[in-house]
Design an enzyme around this catalytic site. Sequence first.
Site, mmCIF file in Angstrom:
data_model
loop_
_atom_site.group_PDB
_atom_site.id
_atom_site.type_symbol
_atom_site.label_atom_id
_atom_site.label_comp_id
_atom_site.label_asym_id
_atom_site.label_seq_id
_atom_site.Cartn_x
_atom_site.Cartn_y
_atom_site.Cartn_z
ATOM 1 C CG HIS A 171 -8.221 4.243 0.853
ATOM 2 N ND1 HIS A 171 -8.385 3.930 2.279
ATOM 3 C CD2 HIS A 171 -9.201 4.694 0.464
ATOM 4 C CE1 HIS A 171 -9.529 4.286 2.322
ATOM 5 N NE2 HIS A 171 -10.167 4.661 1.341
ATOM 6 N NE ARG A 188 -9.299 8.500 4.166
ATOM 7 C CZ ARG A 188 -9.519 7.710 4.893
ATOM 8 N NH1 ARG A 188 -8.577 6.679 5.050
ATOM 9 N NH2 ARG A 188 -10.651 7.632 5.813
ATOM 10 C CG HIS A 197 -6.048 -1.189 8.800
ATOM 11 N ND1 HIS A 197 -5.677 -1.105 10.288
ATOM 12 C CD2 HIS A 197 -6.392 -0.448 8.041
ATOM 13 C CE1 HIS A 197 -5.776 0.221 10.027
ATOM 14 N NE2 HIS A 197 -6.512 0.677 8.794
ATOM 15 N N GLY A 198 -2.680 -2.583 9.734
ATOM 16 C CA GLY A 198 -1.825 -2.594 10.956
ATOM 17 C C GLY A 198 -0.940 -3.752 11.035
ATOM 18 N N GLY A 233 0.921 -1.447 4.347
ATOM 19 C CA GLY A 233 1.527 -0.091 3.771
ATOM 20 C C GLY A 233 2.591 0.604 4.935
ATOM 21 C CG HIS A 234 2.140 3.266 9.163
ATOM 22 N ND1 HIS A 234 2.773 2.764 10.361
ATOM 23 C CD2 HIS A 234 1.797 4.325 9.097
ATOM 24 C CE1 HIS A 234 2.835 4.131 10.844
ATOM 25 N NE2 HIS A 234 2.561 4.992 10.079
ATOM 26 C CD GLU A 245 -7.324 -5.701 2.897
ATOM 27 O OE1 GLU A 245 -7.668 -5.158 1.876
ATOM 28 O OE2 GLU A 245 -6.730 -5.219 3.705
ATOM 29 N NE ARG A 292 -7.433 11.291 5.347
ATOM 30 C CZ ARG A 292 -8.177 11.078 6.270
ATOM 31 N NH1 ARG A 292 -7.364 10.030 7.258
ATOM 32 N NH2 ARG A 292 -9.390 11.200 6.671
ATOM 33 C CG HIS A 293 -3.399 9.369 1.394
ATOM 34 N ND1 HIS A 293 -4.323 8.498 0.934
ATOM 35 C CD2 HIS A 293 -3.604 8.478 2.903
ATOM 36 C CE1 HIS A 293 -4.840 7.505 1.410
ATOM 37 N NE2 HIS A 293 -4.716 7.697 2.857
ATOM 38 C CB THR A 308 -6.114 4.760 9.181
ATOM 39 O OG1 THR A 308 -5.792 3.740 8.319
ATOM 40 C CG2 THR A 308 -6.154 3.986 10.649
ATOM 41 C CB THR A 309 -9.683 1.730 7.000
ATOM 42 O OG1 THR A 309 -9.284 2.712 5.684
ATOM 43 C CG2 THR A 309 -11.262 1.051 6.567
ATOM 44 C CG ASN A 363 -1.877 1.194 1.342
ATOM 45 O OD1 ASN A 363 -1.416 2.189 1.238
ATOM 46 N ND2 ASN A 363 -3.088 0.919 1.395
ATOM 47 C CG ASP A 392 -2.976 4.580 0.920
ATOM 48 O OD1 ASP A 392 -3.068 4.512 -0.332
ATOM 49 O OD2 ASP A 392 -3.979 4.231 1.520
ATOM 50 C CG HIS A 393 1.038 5.815 5.320
ATOM 51 N ND1 HIS A 393 0.179 7.082 5.385
ATOM 52 C CD2 HIS A 393 0.041 4.861 5.393
ATOM 53 C CE1 HIS A 393 -1.021 6.462 6.004
ATOM 54 N NE2 HIS A 393 -0.944 5.399 6.054
ATOM 55 N NE ARG A 403 7.592 20.727 4.203
ATOM 56 C CZ ARG A 403 8.978 20.775 4.503
ATOM 57 N NH1 ARG A 403 9.699 21.215 3.331
ATOM 58 N NH2 ARG A 403 9.576 20.938 5.597
HETATM 59 N N1 PXP Z 1 -6.248 -2.773 3.888
HETATM 60 C C1 PXP Z 1 -7.222 -1.762 3.923
HETATM 61 C C2 PXP Z 1 -8.658 -2.124 3.631
HETATM 62 C C3 PXP Z 1 -6.837 -0.304 4.404
HETATM 63 O O1 PXP Z 1 -7.779 0.449 4.344
HETATM 64 C C4 PXP Z 1 -5.386 -0.249 4.634
HETATM 65 C C5 PXP Z 1 -5.114 1.196 5.056
HETATM 66 O O2 PXP Z 1 -5.102 1.944 4.029
HETATM 67 C C6 PXP Z 1 -4.557 -1.150 4.620
HETATM 68 C C7 PXP Z 1 -4.796 -2.603 4.366
HETATM 69 C C8 PXP Z 1 -3.059 -0.945 4.676
HETATM 70 O O3 PXP Z 1 -2.704 -0.780 6.421
HETATM 71 P P1 PXP Z 1 -1.706 -0.224 7.024
HETATM 72 O O4 PXP Z 1 -0.874 0.767 6.228
HETATM 73 O O5 PXP Z 1 -1.572 -0.110 8.489
HETATM 74 O O6 PXP Z 1 -0.525 -1.537 6.655
#
Ligand code: PXP
Length: 253
Positions: free
Chosen positions: A53, A55, A204-205, A226-227, A161, A59-60, A110-111, A17, A19-20, A28
């Site tokens: 994602h 959104r 997620h997480g 992602g994160h 998922e 935002r990203h 976040t979600t 992912n 996004d970050h 910036r």
């Molecule tokens: N899956 C879904 C559905 C999400 O919304 C996210 C966060 O955007 C992720 C996975 C990835 O989560 P993380 O950034 O915590 O790894």
Amino acid sequence: MAVILDKSTLSRSLSVNLDHMATLRQVRQTNYPSLTTAAGICEVAGADGVTLHLREDRRHIQDRDLELLRETSLLPITLEMGSTPEMLAIALKTRPHAVTLVPERRQELTTEGGLDAVGLEKQLVPVVSDLKSKGIVVCLFLEPDVDQIQKAHSLGCDSVELHTGAYALDWEQSRTQAIEKHLSRIEIAVKKGTELGLQMNAGHGLHYQNIRPLAALKGLTEFSIGHSIICRSLFVGLEKAVREMADLIREKG
Ligand code: PXP
């Protein structure tokens, strides 16, 4: 000597992912870091896909990111999105490999949980059908709940998922009993989904430690992360950060 390959681990995949990485750029309003370069590095490092994602508040990830990656990425793209008319139109136009439908609230960091597929059935029926008519793989982001998984199946989705956010939160607090409970719920959900013919994913997480028990769980196919990968890439570079996670997922770590 015959080499016995465990196909269940070989078929496991990692979608990174981005996004970050986009968050860093957006704070910036620069043109860097480049998400297309990042996707190329993910591919070289052994990732199986990239996830974005888009959104509602942008935002990203921006619309242009999706378009550019769609044109240039060799990896399949998963678009995470809310099931709104605006997002549906974007998905139908850009045709990512897969769409993961997620709940979305503007105020959230976040979600924060899975989609209520049971409660939102009426809203989801046309969205799933439109996406599928364009050959897009449809995934629902759900809590590990058997009724929700059953609903994903009856809606004609391809995959689910499982939301691992609550598991990840309890992991950070070292709540052993709660962690065991989450893993058991996830295991039951994976079994149910697999019986119904759904591909079962998780995300997620997840990070380099809490991925291990999940990677050992039979039946989970794709991990969306992602994160933690983007954070680790600050120290070791993106290629190494992705490779390490891919190895853990395939149990080589
Ligand atoms: N899956 C879904 C559905 C999400 O919304 C996210 C966060 O955007 C992720 C996975 C990835 O989560 P993380 O950034 O915590 O790894």
